[in-house]
Design a protein around this motif. Sequence first.
Motif, short mmCIF file in Angstrom:
data_model
loop_
_atom_site.label_atom_id
_atom_site.label_comp_id
_atom_site.label_asym_id
_atom_site.label_seq_id
_atom_site.Cartn_x
_atom_site.Cartn_y
_atom_site.Cartn_z
N GLU A 212 8.09 -15.31 -5.21
CA GLU A 212 7.25 -16.57 -5.04
C GLU A 212 7.12 -16.14 -3.36
N HIS A 213 7.80 -15.51 -3.03
CA HIS A 213 7.15 -15.56 -0.98
C HIS A 213 6.52 -14.35 -0.58
N GLU A 214 6.78 -13.06 -1.85
CA GLU A 214 5.78 -12.34 -1.66
C GLU A 214 4.80 -12.42 -2.48
N ILE A 215 3.98 -13.42 -3.39
CA ILE A 215 2.91 -13.72 -4.06
C ILE A 215 2.37 -14.84 -2.96
N ARG A 216 3.04 -15.72 -2.32
CA ARG A 216 2.52 -16.78 -0.82
C ARG A 216 2.68 -15.85 0.08
N ASN B 50 17.72 -11.57 4.58
CA ASN B 50 16.47 -12.26 3.67
C ASN B 50 15.59 -11.08 3.12
N VAL B 51 16.37 -10.04 2.75
CA VAL B 51 15.26 -9.54 1.86
C VAL B 51 15.84 -9.14 1.13
N ARG B 52 14.51 -9.40 0.24
CA ARG B 52 14.34 -9.05 -1.60
C ARG B 52 13.83 -8.27 -1.85
N TYR B 53 14.70 -7.26 -3.08
CA TYR B 53 14.32 -5.85 -3.71
C TYR B 53 13.67 -6.58 -4.62
N CYS B 54 12.48 -6.06 -4.40
CA CYS B 54 11.08 -6.42 -5.48
C CYS B 54 10.79 -4.08 -6.31
N LEU B 55 10.62 -4.71 -7.22
CA LEU B 55 10.38 -3.30 -8.22
C LEU B 55 9.46 -2.95 -8.43
N ALA B 56 8.30 -1.33 -8.25
CA ALA B 56 6.85 -0.65 -9.22
C ALA B 56 7.41 -0.20 -9.72
N TRP B 57 6.78 0.15 -11.02
CA TRP B 57 6.84 1.38 -12.27
C TRP B 57 5.60 1.22 -12.85
N ILE B 58 5.91 2.33 -13.18
CA ILE B 58 4.56 3.21 -14.06
C ILE B 58 5.57 3.05 -15.79
N GLN B 59 5.18 2.07 -16.72
CA GLN B 59 5.48 1.59 -18.10
C GLN B 59 6.67 3.14 -18.60
N LEU C 220 0.97 -0.90 -0.51
CA LEU C 220 -0.09 -0.01 0.00
C LEU C 220 0.97 1.29 0.11
N ASP C 221 2.06 1.30 0.29
CA ASP C 221 3.14 2.31 0.75
C ASP C 221 3.31 2.36 -1.29
N THR C 222 3.65 1.33 -1.86
CA THR C 222 3.86 2.04 -2.64
C THR C 222 3.14 2.34 -3.64
N LYS C 223 2.22 1.63 -3.50
CA LYS C 223 0.88 2.59 -4.57
C LYS C 223 0.59 4.20 -3.91
N GLU C 224 0.77 4.46 -2.99
CA GLU C 224 0.39 5.54 -2.35
C GLU C 224 1.32 6.94 -3.00
N LEU C 225 2.48 5.70 -2.70
CA LEU C 225 4.20 6.90 -3.27
C LEU C 225 4.09 7.10 -5.00
N GLY D 100 8.41 7.28 -11.01
CA GLY D 100 7.67 6.88 -11.09
C GLY D 100 8.57 5.29 -11.14
N VAL D 101 9.12 5.31 -10.99
CA VAL D 101 10.16 3.86 -10.06
C VAL D 101 9.99 3.74 -8.55
N VAL D 102 9.85 3.18 -7.96
CA VAL D 102 10.15 2.59 -6.43
C VAL D 102 10.28 0.97 -6.13
N GLU D 103 11.27 0.46 -5.00
CA GLU D 103 12.00 -0.20 -4.77
C GLU D 103 11.64 -0.62 -3.36
N ILE D 104 10.97 -1.75 -3.47
CA ILE D 104 10.51 -2.11 -2.57
C ILE D 104 11.39 -3.63 -1.91
N ALA D 105 11.55 -3.04 -0.43
CA ALA D 105 12.41 -4.06 0.51
C ALA D 105 11.87 -5.06 1.33
N CYS D 106 11.47 -5.96 0.50
CA CYS D 106 10.63 -6.82 1.15
C CYS D 106 11.10 -8.27 2.35
N ASP D 107 10.77 -7.89 3.92
CA ASP D 107 12.22 -9.38 4.77
C ASP D 107 11.31 -9.99 4.54
#
Length: 135
Positions: free
Chosen positions: A26-30, A74-83, A1-6, A125-132
């Motif tokens: 896959e861990h984040e999907i689960r 234990n931290v995966r760096y996921c990405l969100a972006w606007i094309q 939700l923080d990513t969407k807000e950014l 338009g690009v956000v990096e998400i640190a997922c534990d």
Amino acid sequence: LDTKELLDSADFDEEMDSQRWIAVGEHEIRNLLELERVTSADFATMRALMSGKVPDGYLGFNWINTTRLPKVKNVRYCLAWIQPCVPFGMAEEITARIDERPDLQYTVQAYAEMSLGAVRIEDVGVVEIACDESV
């Protein structure tokens, strides 16, 4: 939700804003599929548990499940972006050949090449998400 807000706060026009992507592991999907508001028919019209993936359009993103994201401990760096903030370009169309190799007892070799790339042109338009992933 923080990513969407950014990305919402970046204030892009509606056409650009409708092309949101998020790449997760896959861990984040689960973890998402364990949330009732993602899988319950009361909250979503698409049945996420039946397909085993997060439905496109959830939170306004097209979801990409990948194992190619960097992970440190234990931290995966996921990405969100606007094309439109990360445009894709193709310099050359694909060139393909299938030939016999006389030097390798006439083994068949398939060869393909192309030139392409993408680059970030709008930082907001690009956000990096640190997922534990230890949780």
